[in-house]
Design an enzyme around this catalytic site. Sequence first.
Site, mmCIF file in Angstrom:
data_model
loop_
_atom_site.group_PDB
_atom_site.id
_atom_site.type_symbol
_atom_site.label_atom_id
_atom_site.label_comp_id
_atom_site.label_asym_id
_atom_site.label_seq_id
_atom_site.Cartn_x
_atom_site.Cartn_y
_atom_site.Cartn_z
ATOM 1 N N SER A 87 48.096 -51.989 -11.889
ATOM 2 C CA SER A 87 49.361 -51.578 -13.419
ATOM 3 C C SER A 87 50.187 -50.864 -12.324
ATOM 4 C CB SER A 87 48.497 -51.104 -13.465
ATOM 5 O OG SER A 87 47.619 -50.300 -13.272
ATOM 6 N N HIS A 138 46.775 -57.311 -17.307
ATOM 7 C CA HIS A 138 48.261 -57.227 -16.527
ATOM 8 C C HIS A 138 47.914 -58.553 -16.733
ATOM 9 C CE1 HIS A 138 49.540 -53.039 -17.492
ATOM 10 N NE2 HIS A 138 48.736 -52.300 -16.622
ATOM 11 N N LYS A 151 49.666 -55.212 -24.688
ATOM 12 C CA LYS A 151 50.048 -55.524 -23.249
ATOM 13 C C LYS A 151 50.629 -56.905 -23.708
ATOM 14 C CE LYS A 151 49.038 -52.007 -20.178
ATOM 15 N NZ LYS A 151 48.004 -51.157 -19.940
HETATM 16 C C1 LIG Z 1 46.750 -50.167 -20.401
HETATM 17 C C2 LIG Z 1 45.709 -50.592 -18.824
HETATM 18 C C3 LIG Z 1 44.771 -49.956 -19.800
HETATM 19 C C4 LIG Z 1 44.109 -49.800 -21.101
HETATM 20 O O1 LIG Z 1 44.507 -50.368 -22.213
HETATM 21 P P1 LIG Z 1 44.690 -49.591 -22.946
HETATM 22 O O2 LIG Z 1 44.811 -50.811 -24.107
HETATM 23 O O3 LIG Z 1 46.612 -49.229 -23.730
HETATM 24 O O4 LIG Z 1 44.087 -48.435 -23.592
HETATM 25 C C5 LIG Z 1 43.031 -50.729 -19.201
HETATM 26 N N1 LIG Z 1 43.232 -50.963 -17.670
HETATM 27 C C6 LIG Z 1 44.996 -51.301 -17.131
HETATM 28 C C7 LIG Z 1 44.466 -51.890 -15.970
HETATM 29 C C8 LIG Z 1 45.514 -51.346 -18.269
HETATM 30 O O5 LIG Z 1 46.640 -51.234 -17.757
#
Ligand SMILES: *Cc1c(COP(=O)(O)O)cnc(C)c1O
Length: 399
Positions: A188, A216, A247
């Site tokens: 990320s 992602h 996302k």
């Molecule tokens: C954003 C993210 C999360 C957490 O997800 P949310 O739905 O925002 O709580 C978990 N793992 C990764 C790799 C992320 O980028």
Amino acid sequence: MLDPKSPIAWRFAQMNERFASAKAQGLYLYQQEAEKIDGMHVTINGRDMLQFASYSYLDLLGHPKIDAAAIEAVERYSSGTHGVRILAGTIPLHTELERTISEFKHTEATMVYSSGFVTNYSTIAALVGRNDVVISDKLNHASIVDGCLMSRAKFVRVAHNDMASLEKALASVPPGKGKLVVSDAVFSMDGDILNLPDVVGLCNKYEALLMIDEAHSVGVIGETGRGIEEHFGLYGGIDIKMGTLSKTIPSVGGYVSGSEELITYLKHASRAFIFSAALPPAQAAAAKAAFEVILEEPERVKRLQRNVEHFLTGLKARGFDTLNSVTPIVPIIAGDDERAWLMAKLSQERDIFVLPVVSPAVPSNLARLRANVTAGHTIEEIDHAMDVFAEVAKEVGVL
Ligand SMILES: *Cc1c(COP(=O)(O)O)cnc(C)c1O
């Protein structure tokens, strides 16, 4: 009452001083309000800006079918639920969403939680315990790290995407201990992709469970956006497929997908599923519609992948270091924290909304702009943003 001489008071003061000093220099760029959202155009402080910090990779935020599904769900089921999933909180939309995700990820069963962070935290804590070992990539997301710590299993961090380091960790687990390997699919902060084929090979060789976080990866990689397995053409090696609904999927929540046996276990052992309220109806309906839209409108994935290619090639041609990114998460290396702050501020003054990532989130010599390109950008907008980044990089001495 707070004892002003306690370490707690000291921590409050430290953070508040750091915040006040950044604010005074006009370098505090976080928590700005987006007053209006229209695809990749946002209105911030009354100005129309081009969004380069979005996680809405397929530009699904504001999609009419998804919005309509959310509105219909509120009209039918209202704004919340009667509580936790295991007791009175389950509605048909939860079950339908879980079935949709199982089909999308080619698994037997799925469970959804009301946050992605909590999904990792609670799942890992339920999978391993005192007598187990959990092995985690050094660049894994904070929610994975916290889940590993919470689990009380022996926590082994391995060098980033380094197979020798992973094999060494697996080989040194004493016999009789449970083993879990957990990793991001797409990292990320750096935007590179896990070497899944080798990781699967090692997990098979050492009989370790494998959990992959596709926050992602879903909607982003693989020809039709199904994620890391499609990207490598490698199916069947991942035991626990985790993802977020916040996302590419323009909602909120998280999911875990895998065998029927795994999900039955987790639904009765994972504390956030048992003790935290169900995903609200609107969010469940929006998430379900979004998975459908990804498959119905495959051109979005194509456009995203074309834009990623154009952005990375263009940045490199302008002389930027983008580490090993091959995804929409593009680190534009600035060097020290100061330069990253300034580049972001100057870009924002030219109406490109991009944010800096500085230490301790990343090593202090690798402070950066973390620029995200999406399916919602036009080629002209990407070119314009790259020109702005090059301009400001020259002004602060990065190029
Ligand atoms: C954003 C993210 C999360 C957490 O997800 P949310 O739905 O925002 O709580 C978990 N793992 C990764 C790799 C992320 O980028």
